[in-house]
Structure formats: structure tokens, C-alpha cells
Design a protein around this motif. Structure first.
Motif, PDB file in Angstrom:
ATOM      1  N   LYS A 246       0.824  -1.197   0.000  1.00 20.95           N
ATOM      2  CA  LYS A 246       0.000   0.000   0.000  1.00 20.95           C
ATOM      3  C   LYS A 246       0.868   1.261   0.000  1.00 20.95           C
ATOM      4  O   LYS A 246       1.881   1.323   0.681  1.00 20.95           O
ATOM      5  N   ILE A 247       0.447   2.253  -0.767  1.00 20.57           N
ATOM      6  CA  ILE A 247       1.128   3.544  -0.830  1.00 20.57           C
ATOM      7  C   ILE A 247       0.117   4.621  -0.466  1.00 20.57           C
ATOM      8  O   ILE A 247      -1.005   4.639  -0.982  1.00 20.57           O
ATOM      9  N   ILE A 248       0.499   5.515   0.433  1.00 17.58           N
ATOM     10  CA  ILE A 248      -0.386   6.586   0.887  1.00 17.58           C
ATOM     11  C   ILE A 248       0.327   7.925   0.737  1.00 17.58           C
ATOM     12  O   ILE A 248       1.473   8.076   1.151  1.00 17.58           O
ATOM     13  N   PHE A 249      -0.359   8.882   0.136  1.00 13.78           N
ATOM     14  CA  PHE A 249       0.115  10.265   0.079  1.00 13.78           C
ATOM     15  C   PHE A 249      -0.799  11.114   0.942  1.00 13.78           C
ATOM     16  O   PHE A 249      -2.027  11.040   0.812  1.00 13.78           O
ATOM     17  N   GLU A 250      -0.225  11.926   1.826  1.00 16.92           N
ATOM     18  CA  GLU A 250      -1.012  12.809   2.684  1.00 16.92           C
ATOM     19  C   GLU A 250      -0.598  14.259   2.466  1.00 16.92           C
ATOM     20  O   GLU A 250       0.596  14.567   2.315  1.00 16.92           O
ATOM     21  N   LEU A 251      -1.591  15.136   2.463  1.00 13.96           N
ATOM     22  CA  LEU A 251      -1.367  16.574   2.373  1.00 13.96           C
ATOM     23  C   LEU A 251      -1.894  17.225   3.636  1.00 13.96           C
ATOM     24  O   LEU A 251      -2.926  16.804   4.159  1.00 13.96           O
ATOM     25  N   ALA A 293     -10.762  12.898  -2.558  1.00 12.37           N
ATOM     26  CA  ALA A 293      -9.393  12.807  -2.047  1.00 12.37           C
ATOM     27  C   ALA A 293      -9.381  12.671  -0.544  1.00 12.37           C
ATOM     28  O   ALA A 293      -8.547  11.989   0.029  1.00 12.37           O
ATOM     29  N   CYS A 294     -10.361  13.318   0.100  1.00 13.59           N
ATOM     30  CA  CYS A 294     -10.330  13.416   1.552  1.00 13.59           C
ATOM     31  C   CYS A 294     -10.686  12.111   2.234  1.00 13.59           C
ATOM     32  O   CYS A 294     -10.179  11.813   3.305  1.00 13.59           O
ATOM     33  N   VAL A 319      -5.583  15.623   3.911  1.00 13.75           N
ATOM     34  CA  VAL A 319      -6.086  14.994   2.701  1.00 13.75           C
ATOM     35  C   VAL A 319      -5.246  13.764   2.421  1.00 13.75           C
ATOM     36  O   VAL A 319      -4.031  13.853   2.267  1.00 13.75           O
ATOM     37  N   ARG A 320      -5.915  12.604   2.371  1.00 11.80           N
ATOM     38  CA  ARG A 320      -5.193  11.342   2.218  1.00 11.80           C
ATOM     39  C   ARG A 320      -5.621  10.648   0.923  1.00 11.80           C
ATOM     40  O   ARG A 320      -6.803  10.435   0.691  1.00 11.80           O
ATOM     41  N   TYR A 321      -4.648  10.324   0.086  1.00  8.05           N
ATOM     42  CA  TYR A 321      -4.889   9.567  -1.140  1.00  8.05           C
ATOM     43  C   TYR A 321      -4.426   8.135  -0.910  1.00  8.05           C
ATOM     44  O   TYR A 321      -3.268   7.906  -0.556  1.00  8.05           O
ATOM     45  N   ILE A 327      -3.579   8.895  -6.481  1.00  6.82           N
ATOM     46  CA  ILE A 327      -2.293   9.572  -6.261  1.00  6.82           C
ATOM     47  C   ILE A 327      -1.733  10.082  -7.575  1.00  6.82           C
ATOM     48  O   ILE A 327      -1.284  11.230  -7.688  1.00  6.82           O
ATOM     49  N   SER A 328      -1.773   9.223  -8.602  1.00  9.73           N
ATOM     50  CA  SER A 328      -1.261   9.612  -9.910  1.00  9.73           C
ATOM     51  C   SER A 328      -2.028  10.804 -10.466  1.00  9.73           C
ATOM     52  O   SER A 328      -1.424  11.756 -10.987  1.00  9.73           O
ATOM     53  N   ASN A 329      -3.355  10.783 -10.344  1.00  7.51           N
ATOM     54  CA  ASN A 329      -4.161  11.905 -10.841  1.00  7.51           C
ATOM     55  C   ASN A 329      -3.851  13.185 -10.074  1.00  7.51           C
ATOM     56  O   ASN A 329      -3.800  14.275 -10.653  1.00  7.51           O
ATOM     57  N   MET A 330      -3.669  13.070  -8.756  1.00 10.27           N
ATOM     58  CA  MET A 330      -3.341  14.240  -7.948  1.00 10.27           C
ATOM     59  C   MET A 330      -2.017  14.854  -8.374  1.00 10.27           C
ATOM     60  O   MET A 330      -1.892  16.062  -8.560  1.00 10.27           O
ATOM     61  N   LEU A 331      -0.991  14.002  -8.553  1.00 12.20           N
ATOM     62  CA  LEU A 331       0.315  14.513  -8.953  1.00 12.20           C
ATOM     63  C   LEU A 331       0.243  15.158 -10.335  1.00 12.20           C
ATOM     64  O   LEU A 331       0.866  16.202 -10.583  1.00 12.20           O
ATOM     65  N   SER A 332      -0.522  14.561 -11.243  1.00 10.75           N
ATOM     66  CA  SER A 332      -0.625  15.097 -12.597  1.00 10.75           C
ATOM     67  C   SER A 332      -1.372  16.424 -12.638  1.00 10.75           C
ATOM     68  O   SER A 332      -1.123  17.253 -13.521  1.00 10.75           O
TER      69      SER A 332
END
Length: 451
Positions: A246-251, A293-294, A319-321, A327-332
Motif C-alpha cells: 500500500k502507498i499513501i500520500f497525505e497533504l 481525495a479526503c 487529505v489522504r490519497y 495519487i497519480s491523478n493528484m500529482l498530474s
């Protein structure tokens, strides 16, 4: 070879012209495959991921390693030799290089690492042991490279208007904190009216300081770059966590709105510099984007976004992806400049294998955006590389790591091993590298469009 089916096609390594390929066959809708593939370089968005230490700066502002020590330490990682009888060291090259001059060679840094590092805390000992490399008899043959590049790093504007632009040595001399070649790239792309984003991706503790310095430059406060740019800078770095598969990105920015109607088109802002009248819009353009996203796509309520109001206009949020597609869509879709602190412990605990490093996604059906990752530790032929290049199959929320053999095909298109010495010497270094990557990506798209 290409295998066509009703309404779609199968992409194999032959379809990709042998330049970019995957060990797995990808089912791609023909409409999606062609959509956007004819975009010109000028209209394609760039998302540029930058490591920090030894990529856009020499010495960070958090540890006690100064510029002189850091440059010496870097040189031990690009000078090559071999161990001979009795643990002695023999040089095989007199010129710093990112690549081995011959089979069986290793860097002097790796040699010392084998001798000194037994636990993670031993790395501090290693940094200090390499900090006077060219002043030692063994490393004296590389002293001219040290002296030449240290001189190029000198700050030549007297006392800086803001101390965040520089690092001061014990002798009082000032040096650039962030390499001017990075700021040249940002200004060059802005002058071309290119759509682009910069995302700092670091394992270190210097993300906030790098973002603060970059913000000053974007505001036109750097004496070499006096023109203010219309770019937002988020001073609050996000976090990346890797847990098994699992990979998680948090803002951790803030959601702000002035009234109930504005809440329907909420946006993420930098609560250090944003205001009600002039927010720094960075990621989310609609309330639906924020909601998706949230909240986690999983049922576990602990994965959801935590929101807590502190006043009537600013609402801190987390905000957690949690899916790779999100995650890919957020970065793009990121705009402006921001940063993430990646999961170093996960990489270290897996013997620095590239499949556990800093994740970067590639969607073969989306040519509207090109991601490029700059890092001095990218080594596409080695297992212990730092970027986990992940292929995101169309229609799937989950990606998978590509092999190092496949990853080699992405070098200088999506992955750039940064040569710090060249980035110091050449103010157009990053500009030139972006151009090379865009031409490689065009070649990839031409292979697709010829099917």
C-alpha cells in the motif's frame, strides 16, 4: 506485435518499438490510446519531481555538514577504484563519473560504507569520514574538482537580502543554498508560458526550507532572478507512507472559503501565505475533488480525512490519497510548487531496493502530462536505486513496479540521474535535461501513433 480486438488493442513490447515496454501485456482502449497523443511539446504539461540533497543543493540547512564537507562527500560517490590485497585501495579513474569506468569497479563511498556502516546511525560517521576527502592524501588527485566547483558555488552578491538564499561557512564565506540551475529552469519554463509543476521529493528534513527559499525566488527576491513569477508555492510539505503493498500520500494544507457558495468550489491553500482574497490554489478545483481525495476508498474509518475548524475562514485538513490511481491523478493535476517527504524507513528496511523507493507512476494512455524525476541516486541498472517506477494499467487503481531492465528504457525520458557537478557548472543543465526527456517522450508517442 499488436493484437487488435473490438474497440481496443493490446500493447506489447513490440508495439512500443522496443524503446519502452512492460513485461505484462496492457489492454488499452483505442480511443484512450490515441486521445492526446498528438499533443505538441509546448501544450504538454510537465510535472518535475526533484530530489533535494546532491540534486538541487549541496548541503542542507538542517544537519551540521557544511558545503565544503558535503561537496567532498559527494565526490567520494563519483570516484572509482577497487579493493586490493589487505584492504588497500587502488584508483581506476582520475575523473569523477556517474558510471563505472570498467567492470569490477566501485566508488570510494561504497568502499568506506562497507567498512564503517553497520547500523543506520553509522551513516553520520560515514558523512564525517568523507567530509575532508580531497584534503586527504588518498583523495588529493580530485582536489581540483573540489576547488573548482566550490568556487562556482560562492555567493557573489555581498550580504544576501535574505539569509535563506545562502549557507555560511565557518570562515564567513557565503554559498548558494539552492543551485541557480534550478531557478534558471523555473524561469525559463515560465518565460515560455509552459504549464508545469515542481514537486520536491526528499527523504530528508529540509523540505520546508527548500520550499521557503524557492518561494522567495519566485517572488523575485533573488538578485539573479528579479522577475516575480505567477506561481503558487505551498510551504507545507506532504508525507508519503509505504506499508507492504500500500502507498499513501497525505497533504496537510487548509481548506478555505468565504461563504457557503464558495464551499462548493473549495480549494487547497497555503496557510502561511494564502488569504481569503488571494489564496494559493494548489490542487483541488472542486468540492467533489476534495471529497474523493479526503475520504479513503476503504471502509476503515481511520483512513478518512480528519477535519477540525480553528476559525470561521480557515479549516485545517488532512487529505489522504490511498489508491494509486488517485495519487497519480493528484500529482498530474498539481500546479505551482510543493513538496513531499518520502518514506525513507521503508526503502532502508528493504535493502534500498528500487521497488520500495520513491514512487512515480506512468500511465501509457495519458500523453497530456509528462512526469520527470531528477535524483542523483537513480541507477537504472542497479537494484539499489531510489525511484520506484510504477506502470499504471488503464482502468486499474493499482500499479506495479517495473524491473530494472525495463526501467533502463525510461532513462532520460522519465528518470534522470543528476550529475551534481554538471548542475553546478552549467546554469542550463536542467533546461537541457528537460529537452532531452521531452524528445525521448515524443519518440515514444510516435511509436504508439504508428500502430
Amino acid at each position: 506485435m499488436a493484437k487488435h480486438s473490438a474497440g481496443g488493442c493490446w500493447l506489447t513490447s513490440e508495439c512500443l518499438g522496443g524503446e519502452f515496454y512492460s513485461s505484462q501485456v496492457i489492454d488499452v482502449s483505442l480511443g484512450n490510446r490515441l486521445n492526446g497523443h498528438l499533443k505538441s511539446v509546448e501544450s504538454r504539461k510537465l510535472v518535475l519531481h526533484f530530489d533535494v540533497r546532491n540534486t538541487v543543493l549541496v548541503a542542507d540547512s538542517v544537519t551540521n555538514i557544511n558545503v565544503s564537507q558535503a561537496l567532498n562527500s559527494y565526490l567520494t560517490g563519483v570516484t572509482w577504484g577497487r579493493e586490493v590485497g589487505g584492504g588497500e585501495w587502488e584508483w581506476l579513474s582520475d575523473t569523477p563519473s556517474l558510471t563505472s569506468p570498467c567492470p569490477g569497479a566501485m566508488t570510494y563511498y561504497k568502499h568506506l560504507e562497507r567498512q564503517l556502516v553497520r547500523t543506520p546511525s553509522d551513516r553520520a560517521v560515514l558523512r564525517h569520514a568523507t567530509g575532508d576527502f580531497t584534503q586527504q592524501k588518498l583523495g588529493s588527485r580530485f582536489r581540483r574538482y573540489y576547488e573548482d566547483h566550490l568556487k562556482l558555488l560562492e555567493w557573489r552578491h555581498g550580504e544576501t537580502p535574505d539569509p535563506r538564499f545562502t549557507l555560511r561557512e565557518r570562515n564567513g564565506k557565503l554559498y548558494h543554498y539552492i543551485l541557480p540551475s534550478l531557478f534558471h529552469l523555473i524561469n525559463n519554463l515560465s518565460a515560455q508560458n509552459r504549464e508545469f509543476a515542481v514537486i520536491f521529493r526528499t527523504y530528508g528534513m529540509d523540505a520546508q526550507n527548500v520550499l521557503a527559499c524557492t518561494k522567495l525566488c519566485v517572488e523575485g527576491k533573488h538578485p539573479d532572478f528579479p522577475k516575480a513569477l505567477d506561481m503558487d508555492v505551498n510551504l507545507v510539505p506532504g508525507s508519503v507512507y509505504r506499508r507492504k503493498k500500500k502507498i499513501i500520500f497525505e497533504l496537510q494544507p487548509c481548506l478555505t472559503h468565504r461563504n457557503s457558495s464558495d464551499a462548493k468550489s473549495g480549494f487547497i491553500c497555503d496557510n502561511h501565505t494564502g488569504s481569503e482574497d488571494s489564496p494559493n490554489r494548489l490542487r483541488l478545483k472542486s468540492q467533489s475533488d476534495f471529497s474523493s481525495a479526503c475520504f479513503s476508498t476503504e471502509s476503515n474509518s481511520n483512513e478518512s480525512c480528519s477535519t477540525q475548524c480553528t476559525n470561521s475562514t480557515l479549516t485545517p485538513v488532512l487529505v489522504r490519497y490511498t489508491t494509486e490511481r488517485d495519487i497519480s491523478n493528484m500529482l498530474s493535476s498539481t500546479n505551482g510548487i510543493c513538496g513531499f517527504v518520502d518514506d525513507f524507513a521503508h526503502w532502508q528496511n528493504h535493502s534500498y531496493n528500487h521497488t520500495t523507493g520513491k514512487p512515480l507512476w506512468f500511465d501509457p494512455c495519458d500523453s497530456s502530462v509528462q512526469h520527470i524525476f531528477f535524483d542523483d541516486n537513480i541507477r537504472v541498472t542497479d537494484d539499489d536505486s531510489i525511484v520506484d517506477m510504477r506502470l499504471l494499467p488503464p482502468g486499474s487503481n493499482h500499479g506495479y513496479s517495473i524491473s530494472k531492465e525495463e526501467m533502463a528504457k525510461f532513462e532520460d525520458a522519465f528518470l534522470v540521474q543528476v550529475d551534481l557537478l554538471k548542475a553546478i557548472r552549467n546554469k542550463s543543465y536542467f533546461i537541457d535535461k528537460v529537452g532531452i526527456c521531452e524528445r525521448s517522450f515524443d519518440k515514444f508517442l510516435q511509436n504508439l501513433n504508428s500502430l
